[in-house]
Enzyme design. Sequence first.
Site, PDB file in Angstrom:
ATOM      1  N   PRO A  24       0.765  -1.350   0.047  1.00 27.10           N
ATOM      2  CA  PRO A  24       0.095  -0.027   0.013  1.00 27.10           C
ATOM      3  C   PRO A  24       1.044   1.208  -0.042  1.00 27.10           C
ATOM      4  O   PRO A  24       1.747   1.547   1.019  1.00 27.10           O
ATOM      5  CB  PRO A  24      -0.881  -0.075   1.232  1.00 27.10           C
ATOM      6  CG  PRO A  24       0.038  -0.941   2.382  1.00 27.10           C
ATOM      7  CD  PRO A  24       0.821  -2.091   1.282  1.00 27.10           C
ATOM      8  N   ALA A  26       0.372   5.570  -0.161  1.00 27.77           N
ATOM      9  CA  ALA A  26      -0.451   6.619   0.202  1.00 27.77           C
ATOM     10  C   ALA A  26      -0.572   7.500  -1.081  1.00 27.77           C
ATOM     11  O   ALA A  26       0.373   7.878  -1.800  1.00 27.77           O
ATOM     12  CB  ALA A  26      -0.221   7.581   1.124  1.00 27.77           C
ATOM     13  N   GLN A  78      -5.057  -2.036   4.350  1.00 27.86           N
ATOM     14  CA  GLN A  78      -3.908  -1.887   5.379  1.00 27.86           C
ATOM     15  C   GLN A  78      -4.727  -1.224   6.314  1.00 27.86           C
ATOM     16  O   GLN A  78      -4.976  -0.141   5.981  1.00 27.86           O
ATOM     17  CB  GLN A  78      -2.585  -1.564   4.871  1.00 27.86           C
ATOM     18  CG  GLN A  78      -1.621  -1.595   5.699  1.00 27.86           C
ATOM     19  CD  GLN A  78      -0.338  -1.004   5.446  1.00 27.86           C
ATOM     20  OE1 GLN A  78      -0.036   0.185   5.166  1.00 27.86           O
ATOM     21  NE2 GLN A  78       0.734  -1.954   5.296  1.00 27.86           N
ATOM     22  N   CYS A 109       5.444   2.308   9.238  1.00 24.65           N
ATOM     23  CA  CYS A 109       5.583   3.636   8.292  1.00 24.65           C
ATOM     24  C   CYS A 109       6.727   4.393   9.090  1.00 24.65           C
ATOM     25  O   CYS A 109       6.792   4.423  10.284  1.00 24.65           O
ATOM     26  CB  CYS A 109       4.482   4.207   8.781  1.00 24.65           C
ATOM     27  SG  CYS A 109       4.252   6.130   8.110  1.00 24.65           S
ATOM     28  N   ASN A 212      10.463  -7.529   1.742  1.00 24.21           N
ATOM     29  CA  ASN A 212      10.138  -6.197   1.248  1.00 24.21           C
ATOM     30  C   ASN A 212      11.498  -5.172   0.946  1.00 24.21           C
ATOM     31  O   ASN A 212      12.040  -5.365   2.425  1.00 24.21           O
ATOM     32  CB  ASN A 212       9.101  -5.494   1.946  1.00 24.21           C
ATOM     33  CG  ASN A 212       8.704  -4.188   1.593  1.00 24.21           C
ATOM     34  OD1 ASN A 212       8.616  -2.958   2.333  1.00 24.21           O
ATOM     35  ND2 ASN A 212       8.706  -3.968  -0.074  1.00 24.21           N
ATOM     36  N   GLY A 213      11.633  -4.875  -0.002  1.00 27.18           N
ATOM     37  CA  GLY A 213      12.908  -3.940  -0.007  1.00 27.18           C
ATOM     38  C   GLY A 213      13.977  -4.127  -1.283  1.00 27.18           C
ATOM     39  O   GLY A 213      14.449  -5.285  -1.415  1.00 27.18           O
ATOM     40  N   ARG A 237       7.972   0.639  -4.263  1.00 29.48           N
ATOM     41  CA  ARG A 237       8.539   1.761  -5.216  1.00 29.48           C
ATOM     42  C   ARG A 237       8.998   1.171  -6.502  1.00 29.48           C
ATOM     43  O   ARG A 237       8.833   1.539  -7.803  1.00 29.48           O
ATOM     44  CB  ARG A 237       9.611   2.466  -4.636  1.00 29.48           C
ATOM     45  CG  ARG A 237       9.240   3.208  -3.328  1.00 29.48           C
ATOM     46  CD  ARG A 237      10.417   3.624  -2.938  1.00 29.48           C
ATOM     47  NE  ARG A 237      11.440   2.727  -2.251  1.00 29.48           N
ATOM     48  CZ  ARG A 237      12.674   3.032  -1.986  1.00 29.48           C
ATOM     49  NH1 ARG A 237      13.213   3.982  -2.375  1.00 29.48           N
ATOM     50  NH2 ARG A 237      13.393   2.142  -1.530  1.00 29.48           N
TER      51      ARG A 237
END
Length: 380
Positions: A24, A26, A78, A109, A212-213, A237
């Site tokens: 997710p 924003a 989420q 976050c 993730n990453g 991203r």
Amino acid sequence: MSVLPAPPLTLGPLRVATPVVLAPMAGITNAAYRRLCAEQGAGLYVCEMITSRGLVEGDAVTRSMLVFDELETVRSVQLYGTDPVYVGKAAEILCAEYGVAHIDLNFGCPVPKVTRKGGGGALPWKRGLLAEILTAAVAAAAPYDVPVTMKTRKGLDDDHLTYLDAGRIAQETGVAAIALHGRTVAQAYSGRADWEAISALVDHVDIPVLGNGDIWEAADALRMVEQTGAAGVVVGRGCLGRPWLFRDLAAAFAGEQVETLPTLGEVRDVMRRHAELLAQHMGEERGCKEFRKHVSWYLKGFRAGGTLRHSLALVDSLATLDALLAELDPDEPFPAHELGTPRGRQGSPRSKVVLPEGWLDDADGAGSHLREDTAETTGG
């Protein structure tokens, strides 16, 4: 690079054929973008993060974010929160009123306005509070047979790591899976992701771990799974301006060798489809304005001139967009030098994580003094 077909990702009763999750983001992963990505390949596509208090109190902005495409058969959301009561009530609302099939809780976050209230990536430091929130969410979703997962980071910084405790608590409270972003809160989106931490978490828990990453290409996802033993990957991203990455990921996890290098003409078609979906969901004027932020990502590395890029970034109608897109050279090849390079925000590491006063004094506390607000914010 090719592998044997990967097994599906199992989250309680939910089976995801391709073990790939859209993170997710924003202002990005709205219904239109989720539909666009789903048209490219298989996976689980998560709605923008919403606040539990905003949902419970009927905040109009929060409710407006809970929009799903007509073809979105598996609704995934989420949820952010620092209060177990609000999180539990919000989870029940998502299940009962919105037909959600999967709930992910955000404990990753890194944004200061979130961490200064003890939320996001700061919250796992309070092990007691983390356990209370997870317990409340799992209990609320259980009657609806909806799995609850969580996303977190390595910790506040290298001196205050939390991910192994978070994994243990997630497993003990009935969480279906845990996603680990291999960076600390202090790193934000800078530097390199620590895949060794993902591997350590895989060894530490019995529930599925998602990595993730630094997944910029399908080959990166395969390497992560091979190196860490993760059950799947979370992509953020890397798909900005490149929704066809999900096509590559689906093929790669099916054991096929693929690398999509679309011409500018093919990218143009995807851009037009994206704007069309935004217009369908938001209305033409607002949809075109929402599309503007994506222009630089789609055209990254292409030779499109500055004047044309500037005009595209001000587009206010589909007719205008069509006229501008027609100026792009459809035969220009994809800039191969962009493969494997970071996309989206990066920035610099923070010298200090903004936390509530006295936050580090007690790692076992419940943090019951926290006040959760309704402001929507970024995920991470």
